[in-house]
Design a protein around this motif. Structure first.
Motif, PDB file in Angstrom:
ATOM      1  N   LYS A 110      52.807 -38.257 -48.508  1.00  0.00           N
ATOM      2  CA  LYS A 110      51.584 -38.678 -49.202  1.00  0.00           C
ATOM      3  C   LYS A 110      51.680 -38.391 -50.700  1.00  0.00           C
ATOM      4  O   LYS A 110      51.295 -39.219 -51.532  1.00  0.00           O
ATOM      5  CB  LYS A 110      50.371 -37.965 -48.605  1.00  0.00           C
ATOM      6  CG  LYS A 110      49.066 -38.418 -49.178  1.00  0.00           C
ATOM      7  CD  LYS A 110      47.884 -37.740 -48.499  1.00  0.00           C
ATOM      8  CE  LYS A 110      46.578 -38.207 -49.104  1.00  0.00           C
ATOM      9  NZ  LYS A 110      45.431 -37.563 -48.469  1.00  0.00           N
ATOM     10  N   GLN A 111      52.216 -37.245 -51.066  1.00  0.00           N
ATOM     11  CA  GLN A 111      52.354 -36.877 -52.471  1.00  0.00           C
ATOM     12  C   GLN A 111      53.342 -37.805 -53.181  1.00  0.00           C
ATOM     13  O   GLN A 111      53.103 -38.227 -54.314  1.00  0.00           O
ATOM     14  CB  GLN A 111      52.819 -35.425 -52.580  1.00  0.00           C
ATOM     15  CG  GLN A 111      52.884 -34.911 -53.988  1.00  0.00           C
ATOM     16  CD  GLN A 111      53.327 -33.456 -54.043  1.00  0.00           C
ATOM     17  OE1 GLN A 111      53.619 -32.840 -53.024  1.00  0.00           O
ATOM     18  NE2 GLN A 111      53.383 -32.911 -55.234  1.00  0.00           N
ATOM     19  N   ALA A 147      58.934 -33.080 -51.047  1.00  0.00           N
ATOM     20  CA  ALA A 147      57.493 -33.219 -51.170  1.00  0.00           C
ATOM     21  C   ALA A 147      56.970 -34.013 -49.980  1.00  0.00           C
ATOM     22  O   ALA A 147      57.685 -34.850 -49.427  1.00  0.00           O
ATOM     23  CB  ALA A 147      57.150 -33.947 -52.467  1.00  0.00           C
TER      24      ALA A 147
END
Length: 73
Positions: A37-38, A34
């Motif tokens: 930021k996520q 991922a």
């Protein structure tokens, strides 16, 4: 004869381990992670939620202790 069979089994075991590790390396290259930021947002949400639940349970504990002390004492 038995020693020769053991040597073959050891060699087969080594070959299997090497093949397994090569396959692990190939599969590890296929992993898609991922975005940073996520991951950070998900971590932040978990920390905030945990703090909220902890505060809520702490307040309930104080209230229940107060009520029980009135009933008992």
């Amino acid at each position: 004869m038995a020693l020769k069979d053991q040597d073959l089994n050891k060699e087969n075991f080594k070959d299997r381990v090497v093949r397994f590790l090569k396959e692990v390396k190939i599969e590890a290259k296929k992993i898609t992670w991922a975005p940073k930021k996520q991951v950070l947002m998900g971590t932040l949400m978990v920390v905030v939620f945990s703090l909220f639940i902890g505060a809520y349970l702490g307040i309930l504990d104080i209230i229940y202790n107060f009520i029980i002390s009135i009933l008992v004492g």
